[in-house]
Design a protein around this motif. Structure first.
Motif, PDB file in Angstrom:
ATOM      1  N   LYS A  18       0.837  -1.207   0.000  1.00  0.00           N
ATOM      2  CA  LYS A  18       0.000   0.000   0.000  1.00  0.00           C
ATOM      3  C   LYS A  18       0.870   1.254   0.000  1.00  0.00           C
ATOM      4  CE  LYS A  18      -3.632   2.162   2.857  1.00  0.00           C
ATOM      5  NZ  LYS A  18      -4.741   2.203   1.881  1.00  0.00           N
ATOM      6  N   ASN A  19       1.915   1.261   0.802  1.00  0.00           N
ATOM      7  CA  ASN A  19       2.797   2.428   0.873  1.00  0.00           C
ATOM      8  C   ASN A  19       3.570   2.624  -0.421  1.00  0.00           C
ATOM      9  OD1 ASN A  19       1.979   2.944   3.499  1.00  0.00           O
ATOM     10  ND2 ASN A  19       3.683   1.837   4.427  1.00  0.00           N
ATOM     11  N   ALA A  22       1.156   3.969  -2.977  1.00  0.00           N
ATOM     12  CA  ALA A  22       0.804   5.345  -2.620  1.00  0.00           C
ATOM     13  C   ALA A  22       1.907   6.306  -3.056  1.00  0.00           C
ATOM     14  CB  ALA A  22       0.576   5.463  -1.117  1.00  0.00           C
ATOM     15  N   ASP A  23       3.154   5.928  -2.838  1.00  0.00           N
ATOM     16  CA  ASP A  23       4.274   6.768  -3.256  1.00  0.00           C
ATOM     17  C   ASP A  23       4.317   6.897  -4.773  1.00  0.00           C
ATOM     18  OD1 ASP A  23       6.956   8.129  -2.626  1.00  0.00           O
ATOM     19  OD2 ASP A  23       7.577   6.531  -4.002  1.00  0.00           O
ATOM     20  N   ALA A  25       1.789   6.603  -6.809  1.00  0.00           N
ATOM     21  CA  ALA A  25       0.638   7.408  -7.225  1.00  0.00           C
ATOM     22  C   ALA A  25       0.919   8.899  -7.080  1.00  0.00           C
ATOM     23  CB  ALA A  25      -0.597   7.017  -6.422  1.00  0.00           C
ATOM     24  N   GLN A  26       1.560   9.275  -5.979  1.00  0.00           N
ATOM     25  CA  GLN A  26       1.807  10.690  -5.719  1.00  0.00           C
ATOM     26  C   GLN A  26       2.963  11.254  -6.549  1.00  0.00           C
ATOM     27  OE1 GLN A  26      -0.131  12.661  -3.941  1.00  0.00           O
ATOM     28  NE2 GLN A  26      -1.481  10.984  -3.325  1.00  0.00           N
ATOM     29  N   GLU A  79      -7.020   1.097  -4.720  1.00  0.00           N
ATOM     30  CA  GLU A  79      -7.465   2.185  -3.858  1.00  0.00           C
ATOM     31  C   GLU A  79      -6.479   3.346  -3.893  1.00  0.00           C
ATOM     32  OE1 GLU A  79      -8.464   3.301   0.794  1.00  0.00           O
ATOM     33  OE2 GLU A  79      -8.337   1.183   0.229  1.00  0.00           O
ATOM     34  N   GLU A  80      -5.194   3.046  -3.811  1.00  0.00           N
ATOM     35  CA  GLU A  80      -4.197   4.115  -3.808  1.00  0.00           C
ATOM     36  C   GLU A  80      -4.156   4.854  -5.141  1.00  0.00           C
ATOM     37  OE1 GLU A  80      -2.660   5.253  -1.168  1.00  0.00           O
ATOM     38  OE2 GLU A  80      -3.774   3.737  -0.044  1.00  0.00           O
ATOM     39  N   LYS A  83      -7.147   7.271  -5.724  1.00  0.00           N
ATOM     40  CA  LYS A  83      -7.128   8.547  -5.026  1.00  0.00           C
ATOM     41  C   LYS A  83      -6.704   9.695  -5.934  1.00  0.00           C
ATOM     42  CE  LYS A  83      -6.050   6.701  -0.420  1.00  0.00           C
ATOM     43  NZ  LYS A  83      -5.017   6.631   0.661  1.00  0.00           N
ATOM     44  N   GLY A 259     -10.935   4.581  -3.126  1.00  0.00           N
ATOM     45  CA  GLY A 259      -9.815   5.487  -3.348  1.00  0.00           C
ATOM     46  C   GLY A 259     -10.276   6.843  -3.833  1.00  0.00           C
TER      47      GLY A 259
END
Length: 386
Positions: A18-19, A22-23, A25-26, A79-80, A83, A259
């Motif tokens: 997940k982390n 998330a990284d 994605a951002q 989900e990530e 977002k 997300g």
């Protein structure tokens, strides 16, 4: 997942995934999302990055080029990604759930060895052609036909709204087609069609309201000939098998929707803290604070719903009702949160370069694709014996 529902803590391997996503994605997805959306371009460089991370192979065994994970791992990634960019998230969801998963679930060993490694690696994309102008949820309306001629199927017909069907890396499209008649009803089977087969045409892409960086085309089949061994699963079980794929896919769409709902919360919290009106941040106004609180509650409920459905699925227990509930709750949360986030942002929320504006346009299809809201309600009602 059941542990998370009670403790709020994911196991370490899931948390690390997940982390990582998330990284990604951002830092990779978010900076180019507005540009691809505005230009209606497919984000090949982002897809390549997802392939490098192994996201397309998350739920598949290593023997087929996968990561040896499970469906819940895919949902966490969705989900990530959801977002920040629903187009990217649906590209992954459709590539795995609709493109590769039918091969894995119903394919012969030869079919798995032939197609899964490329799909699981993300070097190629697959698509599933179900919907037609007069058929989707209504299987009886299917008009595309496949007739056996010696050792070949001859396919004629058309499909519409097919995701990942016309990219430069799309390798196969699995299609539902009428292959005969049983007990007075259409016999529907699924057949794998390589995209370089003569007679297969991905027509010009749609001009959509949202998901502008996602690849979506109508398809036409004119005397398309493929080997008889391209039949996927048992003849006449095509639609029934795809219903199983849809049950799983609803959990994935619920994760994507969660997300999107959470992304709207995150953007709104940030904006409410920074934006000042009448000498103070707008987040200090109870009307705004309460609106965001309700948004957070929707996202939390959506997450709990898809976690629950995924837990049942991975445990081998019936999950049809829970998947339908998750898809229903999460898609409505995404749409409701997108509307509220746009309102909170005011005029800025109406500008396409803002993430909430994209979510406002993108989220509506979450209440339609892979089974409309009405279909989910019908499924839940049936499971209740009504």
């Amino acid at each position: 997942m059941t542990d998370y529902l009670s403790t709020g803590q994911l196991p370490e391997d899931y948390r690390d995934l997940k982390n990582t996503v998330a990284d990604f994605a951002q830092t990779v997805v978010a900076p180019v999302a507005a540009e691809h959306d505005a230009n209606h371009t497919f984000p090949y460089e982002v897809v390549a990055g997802m392939a490098d991370l192994g996201l397309f192979g998350l739920p598949f065994p290593e023997e087929y080029g996968g990561q040896g994970g499970d469906y819940f791992a895919l949902c966490l990634a969705l989900e990530e990604l959801g977002k920040v960019d629903q187009s990217v998230a649906i590209t992954l969801e459709a590539g795995v759930s609709l493109g590769a998963m039918p091969i894995y679930r119903f394919g012969t060993e030869e079919q798995k060895q032939k197609w899964l490694p490329q799909l699981a690696a993300g070097r190629a994309l697959g698509a599933f052609g179900l919907t037609e102008p007069g058929a989707g949820s209504d299987a009886g309306g299917t008009k595309t036909t496949a007739k056996l001629d010696g050792d070949q199927w001859i396919i004629n017909g058309s499909k519409q709204f097919i995701t990942n069907s016309g990219t430069d890396i799309t390798e196969i499209v699995t299609v539902t087609a009428v292959t005969g008649e049983r007990d007075g009803k259409k016999e529907i089977s699924t057949i794998v069609v390589p995209t370089d087969t003569p007679g297969f045409v991905a027509e010009p892409a749609y001009n959509k309201v949202g998901w502008n960086a996602s690849d979506t085309h109508p398809l036409s089949f004119t005397d398309v000939r493929v080997p008889a061994e391209n039949l996927l699963g048992e003849r006449g079980r095509g639609y029934a098998n795809f219903l199983r794929i849809l049950d799983e896919g609803r959990i994935a769409i619920a994760a994507l929707s969660t997300g999107a709902a959470q992304g709207c919360v995150d953007e709104s919290v940030k904006y409410a803290k920074e934006r000042e009106a009448f000498g103070r941040p707008i987040g200090r106004n109870q009307a705004i604070a309460f609106k965001i609180a309700r948004m957070e509650a929707r996202a939390h409920a959506a997450r709990a719903a898809y976690y629950d459905a995924a837990a049942l699925m991975l445990a081998g227990k019936p999950f049809k009702k829970q998947a339908a509930i998750a898809k229903l709750v999460a898609s409505e949360a995404a749409m409701d949160n997108a509307r509220d986030a746009t309102q909170i942002h005011g005029g800025y929320g109406f500008m396409n370069e803002y993430a909430v504006a994209r979510h406002y346009r993108d989220s509506k299809i979450l209440e339609i694709g892979e089974g409309t809201t009405e279909v989910q309600l019908m499924l839940v009602a049936r499971e209740l014996g009504l």
